[in-house]
Design a protein around this motif. Sequence first.
Motif, PDB file in Angstrom:
ATOM      1  N   LEU A 198       0.847  -1.189   0.000  1.00 26.86           N
ATOM      2  CA  LEU A 198       0.000   0.000   0.000  1.00 26.86           C
ATOM      3  C   LEU A 198       0.880   1.235   0.000  1.00 26.86           C
ATOM      4  O   LEU A 198       1.767   1.367   0.852  1.00 26.86           O
ATOM      5  CB  LEU A 198      -0.878   0.041   1.254  1.00 26.86           C
ATOM      6  CG  LEU A 198      -2.085  -0.877   1.288  1.00 26.86           C
ATOM      7  CD1 LEU A 198      -2.786  -0.773   2.628  1.00 26.86           C
ATOM      8  CD2 LEU A 198      -3.040  -0.544   0.164  1.00 26.86           C
ATOM      9  N   ARG A 199       0.648   2.129  -0.938  1.00 28.77           N
ATOM     10  CA  ARG A 199       1.395   3.379  -1.011  1.00 28.77           C
ATOM     11  C   ARG A 199       1.309   4.099   0.327  1.00 28.77           C
ATOM     12  O   ARG A 199       0.242   4.244   0.906  1.00 28.77           O
ATOM     13  CB  ARG A 199       0.807   4.258  -2.106  1.00 28.77           C
ATOM     14  CG  ARG A 199       1.579   5.559  -2.292  1.00 28.77           C
ATOM     15  CD  ARG A 199       0.865   6.488  -3.191  1.00 28.77           C
ATOM     16  NE  ARG A 199      -0.219   7.107  -2.427  1.00 28.77           N
ATOM     17  CZ  ARG A 199      -1.079   7.945  -2.934  1.00 28.77           C
ATOM     18  NH1 ARG A 199      -1.052   8.230  -4.203  1.00 28.77           N
ATOM     19  NH2 ARG A 199      -2.013   8.473  -2.194  1.00 28.77           N
ATOM     20  N   GLY A 200       2.443   4.543   0.851  1.00 29.66           N
ATOM     21  CA  GLY A 200       2.488   5.281   2.104  1.00 29.66           C
ATOM     22  C   GLY A 200       2.442   4.413   3.348  1.00 29.66           C
ATOM     23  O   GLY A 200       2.745   4.875   4.430  1.00 29.66           O
ATOM     24  N   VAL A 201       2.035   3.155   3.201  1.00 30.73           N
ATOM     25  CA  VAL A 201       1.919   2.242   4.345  1.00 30.73           C
ATOM     26  C   VAL A 201       3.007   1.179   4.285  1.00 30.73           C
ATOM     27  O   VAL A 201       3.659   0.893   5.277  1.00 30.73           O
ATOM     28  CB  VAL A 201       0.525   1.574   4.381  1.00 30.73           C
ATOM     29  CG1 VAL A 201       0.426   0.552   5.504  1.00 30.73           C
ATOM     30  CG2 VAL A 201      -0.569   2.628   4.507  1.00 30.73           C
ATOM     31  N   GLY A 202       3.202   0.591   3.117  1.00 34.14           N
ATOM     32  CA  GLY A 202       4.171  -0.485   2.962  1.00 34.14           C
ATOM     33  C   GLY A 202       3.487  -1.825   2.782  1.00 34.14           C
ATOM     34  O   GLY A 202       2.324  -1.909   2.376  1.00 34.14           O
ATOM     35  N   ARG A 203       4.203  -2.888   3.106  1.00 32.18           N
ATOM     36  CA  ARG A 203       3.712  -4.255   2.924  1.00 32.18           C
ATOM     37  C   ARG A 203       2.663  -4.570   3.976  1.00 32.18           C
ATOM     38  O   ARG A 203       2.871  -4.338   5.165  1.00 32.18           O
ATOM     39  CB  ARG A 203       4.879  -5.227   3.034  1.00 32.18           C
ATOM     40  CG  ARG A 203       4.551  -6.624   2.618  1.00 32.18           C
ATOM     41  CD  ARG A 203       4.508  -6.663   1.138  1.00 32.18           C
ATOM     42  NE  ARG A 203       4.669  -8.017   0.636  1.00 32.18           N
ATOM     43  CZ  ARG A 203       4.515  -8.300  -0.618  1.00 32.18           C
ATOM     44  NH1 ARG A 203       4.270  -7.353  -1.478  1.00 32.18           N
ATOM     45  NH2 ARG A 203       4.639  -9.519  -1.036  1.00 32.18           N
TER      46      ARG A 203
END
Length: 123
Positions: free
Chosen positions: A66-71
């Motif tokens: 997720l963009r901005g969140v990560g895996r």
Amino acid sequence: MDDEQGISDRGPARAAPRDSLFLLTNLCTSDGAPLGKARIRNLSATGLMADCEGAVAVGARIALDLRGVGRVSGRVVWSRENKIGVAFDEAIDPQLARKPVASDASQRMSDYLRLHQPPTWRR
């Protein structure tokens, strides 16, 4: 509408408020096998709803970026045709997915465009 009808129409009860948005990502199994592209339509701290390229079975363990969140990893809790609902293994901050990737316009612009901008004309 009875309770059984409500659950079958919209999936299991949600634990957190959701936010409508549009993000593209790639789904894979927990061991890395690709499952195809997905368009995330709703996101909350505890899960998401997405349109997928193909059907994904209920109970499948998946991972995605997720963009901005990560895996993020989770489990498919409902599936209808090519739509899925995913419950995350750990809660996230969904607002991170809405933040700009770069802090200003020049950083969002590719190097080629930034280096080759037309001159500013003075009047």
